[in-house]
Design a protein around this motif. Sequence first.
Motif, PDB file in Angstrom:
ATOM      1  N   LEU A 335       0.828  -1.212   0.000  1.00  0.00           N
ATOM      2  CA  LEU A 335       0.000   0.000   0.000  1.00  0.00           C
ATOM      3  C   LEU A 335       0.861   1.261   0.000  1.00  0.00           C
ATOM      4  O   LEU A 335       0.590   2.223  -0.733  1.00  0.00           O
ATOM      5  CB  LEU A 335      -0.934  -0.001   1.213  1.00  0.00           C
ATOM      6  CG  LEU A 335      -2.053  -1.037   1.141  1.00  0.00           C
ATOM      7  CD1 LEU A 335      -2.905  -0.982   2.386  1.00  0.00           C
ATOM      8  CD2 LEU A 335      -2.910  -0.812  -0.087  1.00  0.00           C
ATOM      9  N   LEU A 337       3.856   1.567  -1.112  1.00  0.00           N
ATOM     10  CA  LEU A 337       4.543   1.666  -2.391  1.00  0.00           C
ATOM     11  C   LEU A 337       3.660   2.333  -3.430  1.00  0.00           C
ATOM     12  O   LEU A 337       4.065   3.304  -4.083  1.00  0.00           O
ATOM     13  CB  LEU A 337       4.942   0.266  -2.841  1.00  0.00           C
ATOM     14  CG  LEU A 337       5.916   0.208  -3.995  1.00  0.00           C
ATOM     15  CD1 LEU A 337       7.239   0.834  -3.582  1.00  0.00           C
ATOM     16  CD2 LEU A 337       6.144  -1.234  -4.417  1.00  0.00           C
TER      17      LEU A 337
ATOM     18  N   ILE B  15       6.807  -4.809  -8.109  1.00  0.00           N
ATOM     19  CA  ILE B  15       6.910  -5.042  -6.665  1.00  0.00           C
ATOM     20  C   ILE B  15       5.549  -5.122  -5.981  1.00  0.00           C
ATOM     21  O   ILE B  15       5.285  -6.075  -5.242  1.00  0.00           O
ATOM     22  CB  ILE B  15       7.833  -3.994  -6.018  1.00  0.00           C
ATOM     23  CG1 ILE B  15       9.242  -4.271  -6.534  1.00  0.00           C
ATOM     24  CG2 ILE B  15       7.796  -4.100  -4.504  1.00  0.00           C
ATOM     25  CD1 ILE B  15      10.253  -3.264  -6.129  1.00  0.00           C
ATOM     26  N   PRO B  16       4.635  -4.151  -6.233  1.00  0.00           N
ATOM     27  CA  PRO B  16       3.314  -4.321  -5.609  1.00  0.00           C
ATOM     28  C   PRO B  16       2.647  -5.628  -6.034  1.00  0.00           C
ATOM     29  O   PRO B  16       1.988  -6.280  -5.219  1.00  0.00           O
ATOM     30  CB  PRO B  16       2.516  -3.122  -6.128  1.00  0.00           C
ATOM     31  CG  PRO B  16       3.495  -2.174  -6.665  1.00  0.00           C
ATOM     32  CD  PRO B  16       4.751  -2.909  -6.983  1.00  0.00           C
ATOM     33  N   LEU B  19       4.130  -8.375  -4.056  1.00  0.00           N
ATOM     34  CA  LEU B  19       3.717  -8.315  -2.655  1.00  0.00           C
ATOM     35  C   LEU B  19       2.316  -8.852  -2.467  1.00  0.00           C
ATOM     36  O   LEU B  19       2.044  -9.600  -1.535  1.00  0.00           O
ATOM     37  CB  LEU B  19       3.804  -6.872  -2.153  1.00  0.00           C
ATOM     38  CG  LEU B  19       5.212  -6.378  -1.861  1.00  0.00           C
ATOM     39  CD1 LEU B  19       5.223  -4.884  -1.637  1.00  0.00           C
ATOM     40  CD2 LEU B  19       5.766  -7.098  -0.647  1.00  0.00           C
ATOM     41  N   LEU B  22       2.324 -12.584  -2.856  1.00  0.00           N
ATOM     42  CA  LEU B  22       2.912 -13.216  -1.668  1.00  0.00           C
ATOM     43  C   LEU B  22       1.919 -13.211  -0.509  1.00  0.00           C
ATOM     44  O   LEU B  22       1.772 -14.186   0.232  1.00  0.00           O
ATOM     45  CB  LEU B  22       4.185 -12.455  -1.284  1.00  0.00           C
ATOM     46  CG  LEU B  22       5.060 -13.121  -0.238  1.00  0.00           C
ATOM     47  CD1 LEU B  22       5.601 -14.434  -0.767  1.00  0.00           C
ATOM     48  CD2 LEU B  22       6.205 -12.210   0.161  1.00  0.00           C
ATOM     49  N   LEU B 303      -4.964  -1.502  -2.874  1.00  0.00           N
ATOM     50  CA  LEU B 303      -4.080  -1.549  -4.025  1.00  0.00           C
ATOM     51  C   LEU B 303      -4.838  -1.260  -5.317  1.00  0.00           C
ATOM     52  O   LEU B 303      -4.414  -0.430  -6.138  1.00  0.00           O
ATOM     53  CB  LEU B 303      -3.443  -2.939  -4.085  1.00  0.00           C
ATOM     54  CG  LEU B 303      -2.133  -3.036  -4.838  1.00  0.00           C
ATOM     55  CD1 LEU B 303      -1.064  -2.227  -4.144  1.00  0.00           C
ATOM     56  CD2 LEU B 303      -1.711  -4.504  -4.919  1.00  0.00           C
TER      57      LEU B 303
END
Lengths: 442, 406
Positions: A335, A337, B15-16, B19, B22, B303
Motif C-alpha cells: 500500500l 509503495l 513489486i506491488p 507483494l 505473496l 491496491l
Amino acid sequence: MMGYYMDLALRSLRHNKVLTALMVLAIAVGIGASMTTLTVMHLLSGNPLPGKSDSIFYAQIDANPPLSPSHHNEPPDMLDYQSAVDLWSAHKADRQTLVVESPVKIAAQDVQQPPSMGMLLSPTADFFTMFNVPFQYGGPWSADDDTHRSRVAVISADLNDKLYGGANSVGRVLRLHDADVRIVGVLKPWRPTPQFYYVVGGRFSHGQTADYYAKPQDVFTPFFTSLQINDGNFEQFNCWEAPKVAGHLVGAGCVWIGLWVELGSAAKVASYRNFLADYAAQQKAAGRIGYADNTRLRNLMDWLAFNQVVPSDVRLQTWLALSFLLICLCNTVGLLLVKFLRRGGEIGIRRALGASRKQIFMQCLFEAGAIGVLGGTCGWLLTLLGLQWVRAQPVAYADLAHMDLVMFGSTFLLAVLVSLLAGTLPALHASRIAPALQLKTL
Amino acid sequence: MEIRPIVSSLKKHRIPTLLIVLQIALACAVLCNAVFMISGRVKQMRLSNAMDEQGLVSVSLQGTDPKLIGSDTQRNLAALRSIAGVQAVSVVHTLPLTNNNWGWSFGITPDSSVTDQKNTNVTLYFVGQDFQSAMGLQLREGRYFNDSEYVDNAINNAALPNTHVVIITDALSKQLWPGQSALGKTLYSKPNYYTVVGVVADVLRPRLWTSNESKSYYNAFFPVGADDVMRNYVLRSTPADRDRVLQQAVEKLQATSPQAVVKGATFQSIRDKYYADTNSMVWILVLVCAVMLAVTAFGIVGLTSFWVGQRRRQIGIRRAVGATRADILNYFRTENFLLSSAGVVLGMVMAYGVNLYLMKQYELDRMPWYYLPFGALALWLIGQVAVSGPAMRAAAVPPVVATQPT
C-alpha cells in the motif's frame, strides 16, 4: 528539517485517512498478535533457575528388570524405590533431593474450614536450598528430620493465606490424611516456571504440556515421612508388574520417584556419571536390573528441552502469529509503495526544484515511520489486551501472562523494525523516480 | 478477455504485484492449515457419547474413613435418593472426560498378561448398582449386571476387581472380536479373567486419544460393591431440576460427612472443562483467520483503488475509443483473478509444505487434499469481492476524462 518532514508526512497521512487507518491497523494487529504469543512463549521457555541451572542435574537409571517389556532406549523418567533411595543415601553430590507428588487431604484442626484436597510434594531437606525456594516464615527442615521421619511440614503461601489468613503459622499443627504434622516453614509466593522439579513424561504427552506450568504443591513433607502418612495415595509413573496394593509403591515393580542432584564442577559431574554407571552395573550383576548402560544425567535445561515443556499449542500460535505479521507487513509495504508512486508527479517537482534523492528518501521514510510508530503503539496496546485475554484462558499458565521489561523493549523494537521494513522499500523506490519523466506527464 | 495487456501492465508494477501475490499465498497457506486444525479440534469436541449427559450431575466425596465405606455408601445413596426429582442414583469411580483414568491392558487368550505388547489398552469403569440408569447408557447386546454380581465384589487395593463379569463398549467389542458377538467371550490379564455379559453403545473414556478416534471408546465396566475407590456419586434428574439437585446433593453429603471433601459438578461443566483449552484454541484460530482474510481483502481494495486512480486517464481513453463499462469491470476482475491465481498456486504449495512440517513437529495428521482447493476457492472469492468496489468505480469513469488534463 525534521519538523518539515514530519509536517509533510502528517499532511500526506491526513490526505487519505481511511488508507492510513488501514495501514496502521494492519501493523497494529500484526504486532499485537505476534507480541502476545511471543510474550507467552518467552515466559514459558525461560530458565526457571537462572545462574544455577547448569549445576542442577536429573539422574536416571533404567530400573527395568531383565527382559522387561517396558524397557526402551530411553530409561524411564523416574526411579524405583530401591534405586532412588540407594542413590540418594550415597550422598555423592553436593546436594540431592528425591521428589514425588501425591494428592492428600488437608485439614487444620484449629481453623473453622472444611477439609480440602491438595497436592503434597515429598522432597528431602536439600530441595529448598538447591532450588532457591524463598521462605516467608521459618525455614526448611533439617537432614535429621529426613532420616528420623519427623512429622514436619512446609506449606505454600497460598495455603497459608487460605488457612491462616497469611499469619505466621510456624509451630501450628496441620492434619494431612490421618496424621498430624507441625509446620516449620511457610514459603513466600513462589511460582517456578515451569514447575521444573516435577516435569516428567513430556515425550508421552503429545504436546499437551500446559500442566507443567501449574502452581507448586500446597504442602511439603520429608520424603520418608510422606511414605508413612500418605501411604496408599502414591501414583506410579510406570510399572513392569502390578503393585500388590494400589498406591503403596515401596518395593513394587514401579518407577515413581525423581532424583535431582547439584554438582558444582565439571569434575563432579563426570564422577557422578561414573557413580551412576557403577551403581547400575553393580545392580545388574546382582540381577536386580537388566540394562546397566542405560543411565542419563541431564542438566536442568536439557531435561526441560527433552520433555518439550512448551505446549505445542503455544508454539503453533507463535508460528501462526508470525506468519500473520508477515502478511500484514506485505500488505503495508504494498500500500505504501503504490501510495508513494502515485505521488510521482509531486516527487518529480520536488526533485526538479532541487531536493536530493536522499531528502526524498527521508521524507518517505518519515511517512512510513509515522505509520510504524502509530501501528507499534496500537500494537503494544493490543498486546496488553491479548495478554489480558490469555490470563482469562482456562490453562495452567494463564496467571503468568504479563509483559516484563524485556518484552516491553522487544515490542518497541519490533514496531520500529516493522515500520522501517515497511518504509524502506517504498521510500527507496520513490526516491528513484526520474523527475523529467514525471514532469512530462503533468 | 485479452490477458496480455493485463500482464504487461502488471509487469510495470512488479513489486506491488509480487507483494500482493505473496500476501495471498501466505493467507492461503495459513488458511488451509488453520481450517484443518479447527476441523480436527471440532471433530474431537463433537465425538458422540452414548449417555444421557443433560440431566447428569456428579458429586465426589473424598477423605472419609475407608473402613466405613460399605455402610457410608449405603447411607449416602439412600440420602441422595430422597432428593425430590432424582430419577436414578449410583456410585462409580470415574466418569467420561474427567481425566481420572484407570487403564489396564487385556488380551483375548488365557495366557495374556498385563505387559503383553499385543494387548488392548482399556479404561476400567468400576460401577455400582443401577449405574446404567444413572448414566443413561444404551444396551446393545446381552444384559446389565444382576444385583448379586455387585455383592462382595471389591478391588481391595488390588489393581483389578475380583468379579468375573464385564460389560464392554461397542467399539471395544469390534476391536477385540471383529465381526463376532462379544457375548460369552473372555478378557484375560493373568491371573484375572472376565466374561462379557453385555455390550453398551460407545461411551467416551475419561481421557481421549487424540490420534485415534475409536480408541477413545475402549471401556470396560466392572460391577463393584463397597470399595474405597467408589467415591463419585452420580444422580440423574430432568435437566430443569439439575442445578437444584446438585446443590442439595452436595449439602446432604457434606452434612452426613462433615470431615469429608465434597465437590459437585454437572456433567455439562465436566465436559466444558475438559474441552476448555481445545475450545479456546479453536476461537484463536477462527479469529486469526478472520482478521487475516480481512487484512488481505482490504489490501486488495487499497491496491486496486490506487491503480484505478492512477489509470483514470487510460480508462477514460479506453472508454472514449469504444470500451464498454463491462469491459473496464472485467479488466480489473481478470487482473485480480490472475493475481489470486498466482497467489493460490504458490499458497497451495506452501500449505502443503507447512502441513508436512507440522506433521513432523506436532504430530498432526496429513491434511486431506481437498483443503487445498477449498483454500484456493476462498481466496479467489475474497479477491473478487474485494475488487468489485474499486472496479465499479473504474467502470464509472466517464469517457470525457480522456480529454481532460490530469
